[in-house]
Design an enzyme around this catalytic site. Structure first.
Site, short mmCIF file in Angstrom:
data_model
loop_
_atom_site.label_atom_id
_atom_site.label_comp_id
_atom_site.label_asym_id
_atom_site.label_seq_id
_atom_site.Cartn_x
_atom_site.Cartn_y
_atom_site.Cartn_z
N GLU A 69 0.52 -1.49 -0.37
CA GLU A 69 -0.30 -0.18 0.07
C GLU A 69 0.59 1.23 -0.10
O GLU A 69 0.95 1.66 -0.62
CB GLU A 69 -0.68 -0.08 0.61
N ASP A 87 -6.94 5.92 -9.39
CA ASP A 87 -7.63 4.82 -9.70
C ASP A 87 -9.37 4.37 -9.09
O ASP A 87 -9.68 3.83 -9.24
CB ASP A 87 -7.25 3.73 -7.91
N THR A 92 -6.76 8.46 -1.16
CA THR A 92 -6.61 7.29 -0.79
C THR A 92 -5.84 7.83 0.73
O THR A 92 -5.07 8.63 0.42
CB THR A 92 -6.23 6.53 -1.36
#
Length: 280
Positions: A69, A87, A92
């Protein structure tokens, strides 16, 4: 008819290892087995300590997930992480990749605000509700990322991130993996899939259901390595359909599986995005 997995078709030395470790009570050279009996993953007296929710294994799991990640083994340095990685899920952020487009980041901020009102993120709640389910930044730019980093310096916000990681991702994944008769590696494979794909269908539960349609879990009398091989096949196909990089499966989890390391014992070596990692 359910298929048996691809393990039996790989190179001969790997087959030999797989057959050897699958025989309960087999005596070898006195060294520890690389695997457990697939029919009883909790049979050994130390099996409970080998589960992913033991403190040592849980720490290991966070570090492996962080390598994929955040390209770092230091998962505790990721509380203030935030960016749009392109994405389709908006921003995020945090230790497990909460996103503005998939509801979990909104829930996190709502819970944090309930216990700690007047925080720097609270003014963005209307915008977070508006962009939920999209990749939009409307109402979030330019100040949301700075607000996130400010709150991430506080222990209270870190604790909420930890709690939501466990409640939404870690605990459900480990619980289901244990129900399916899987050891620490299988529990980690479920957890990592839950982190990337989220629950639901499409998502982790859809991947699991499709894998179970093709192979028996150990709890159903199936072979643990073969079932996990098929689960990874199914997850990889999902990742490909979403145009995602598959190296966290190909050169990390699959490597642990083909080494027969069902207990996820260290030392561990793997690669993600071509970068090598090692834990002793």
């Amino acid at each position: 008819m359910k298929r048996a997995g691809r393990l039996m078709f790989v190179a001969v030395p790997l087959v030999a290892v797989t057959v050897y470790v699958a025989v309960p009570g087999e005596k070898g050279d006195g060294g520890p087995s690389d695997s457990r009996s697939s029919s009883s993953p909790s049979a050994s007296s130390g099996a409970a300590d080998a589960d992913l929710d033991s403190p040592e294994k849980k720490e290991l799991a966070q570090r492996i997930v962080s390598s994929a990640e955040n390209s770092s083994l230091d998962w505790r340095a990721q509380y203030d992480y935030i960016e749009d990685i392109g994405d389709g899920r908006g921003y995020t952020a945090g230790i497990i990749g909460f996103t503005t487009g998939t509801h979990d980041l909104l829930t996190l901020v709502e819970l944090y605000t309930e216990s700690h009102p007047d925080n720097a993120l609270e003014p963005y709640l209307p915008a977070l509700r508006s962009v939920d389910g999209s990749d939009s930044h409307e109402g979030l730019d330019p100040g949301f990322t700075a607000a996130w980093k400010k709150e991430a310096r506080k222990d209270a916000f870190k604790r909420v991130q930890d709690s939501q990681r466990d409640r939404v991702y870690f605990d459900p994944a480990v619980r289901l993996a244990k129900r399916d008769g899987l050891g620490a590696l299988g529990q980690f494979i479920y957890y990592d899939a839950m982190v990337m794909h989220g629950p639901g269908d499409p998502g982790f539960h859809g991947i699991r259901e499709r894998a179970m349609a093709e192979a028996d879990t150990p709890a159903e009398g199936g072979d643990e390595q073969s079932y996990l091989d098929i689960f990874l096949d199914t997850r990889r196909a999902t990742m490909k359909s979403e145009k995602r990089d598959t190296t966290r499966v190909d050169t990390a989890q699959r490597r642990f599986l083909y080494d027969g390391n069902l207990d996820l014992r260290t030392p561990l070596e793997w690669k993600v995005y071509g970068m090598p990692y090692k834990l002793d």
